[in-house]
Each structure stands twice: as structure tokens, then as C-alpha cells.
Design a protein around this motif. Structure first.
Motif, short mmCIF file in Angstrom:
data_model
loop_
_atom_site.label_atom_id
_atom_site.label_comp_id
_atom_site.label_asym_id
_atom_site.label_seq_id
_atom_site.Cartn_x
_atom_site.Cartn_y
_atom_site.Cartn_z
N THR A 148 -0.79 4.60 -0.17
CA THR A 148 -2.07 4.42 0.51
C THR A 148 -1.96 3.50 1.73
O THR A 148 -0.98 2.76 1.87
N THR B 166 -13.63 -2.02 3.34
CA THR B 166 -12.24 -1.58 3.35
C THR B 166 -12.04 -0.58 2.22
O THR B 166 -12.44 -0.83 1.09
N GLN B 167 -11.41 0.55 2.56
CA GLN B 167 -11.13 1.59 1.58
C GLN B 167 -9.63 1.86 1.54
O GLN B 167 -8.98 1.89 2.59
N SER B 168 -9.10 2.04 0.35
CA SER B 168 -7.72 2.51 0.21
C SER B 168 -7.75 4.02 0.29
O SER B 168 -8.49 4.67 -0.45
N GLY C 47 0.82 -1.21 0.00
CA GLY C 47 0.00 0.00 0.00
C GLY C 47 0.85 1.25 0.00
O GLY C 47 0.56 2.20 -0.72
N GLU D 170 -4.95 1.02 4.14
CA GLU D 170 -6.32 0.51 4.10
C GLU D 170 -7.02 0.87 5.40
O GLU D 170 -6.47 0.67 6.48
#
Length: 94
Positions: free
Chosen positions: A63, A74-76, A58, A65
Motif C-alpha cells: 500500500t 489519510t487512506q491506505s 506501506g 498512503e
């Protein structure tokens, strides 16, 4: 944080930890040398509402998570926006 021996991961996780503590958020930094599954299971057992996962893959994309326990979503999120993102989640939940 995933990959406790990776300096960039540790640095990013500790930075987010300090920023969130500065926001007066209750934060747990799991820097144990355990597999991700063990850490994720423990987060569920404790009942932590939001999990920020900091890992090398990530970070390579800039990014982290953010996972919401209640929905499993779950969002990046860009590292630079992670604290603001969590702040909004906490404000909406209050």
C-alpha cells in the motif's frame, strides 16, 4: 517518497509519478534526502491538494498512503489502485 536510498521505495514512487504524468496530472516527486516532517511541511506550504506517501512499511503491505490536504484524511490504498484513486479525487474536485 520516504527512504530515498531504498530501491523498492524509489521504484514504486517513480512508477506512480510516471503513471500520473501519463494521466496529465501535475505531479511533484520529492526525492530529496530530507526527513519526512520536512517534506510534509513543504507540501503544506506549497498547497499541494493530495499527497501520496510511498514508504518501506506501506510497500511491505502493498500500500501507499493518500492524504487529502483539505480534510487531512489519510487512506491506505493498494499500490496498484493508487493512480485510479487519485484520478477519482481529481475528477471529483474539478
Amino acid at each position: 517518497m520516504l527512504g530515498t536510498s531504498d530501491e523498492k521505495v524509489a521504484e514504486a514512487a517513480e512508477g506512480l509519478y510516471r503513471q500520473l504524468r501519463g494521466e496529465r496530472a501535475d505531479v511533484l516527486l520529492d526525492d530529496r534526502d530530507e526527513r519526512p516532517g520536512v517534506k510534509f511541511r513543504d507540501v503544506e506550504l506549497i498547497g499541494i491538494p493530495y499527497r501520496i506517501t510511498v514508504g518501506a512499511r506501506g510497500l511491505a503491505d502493498g500500500t501507499v498512503e493518500v492524504t487529502t490536504r483539505a480534510t487531512g484524511e489519510t487512506q491506505s490504498v493498494p499500490v496498484a489502485e493508487a493512480v485510479e484513486h487519485v484520478r477519482k479525487l481529481l475528477t471529483a474536485a474539478a
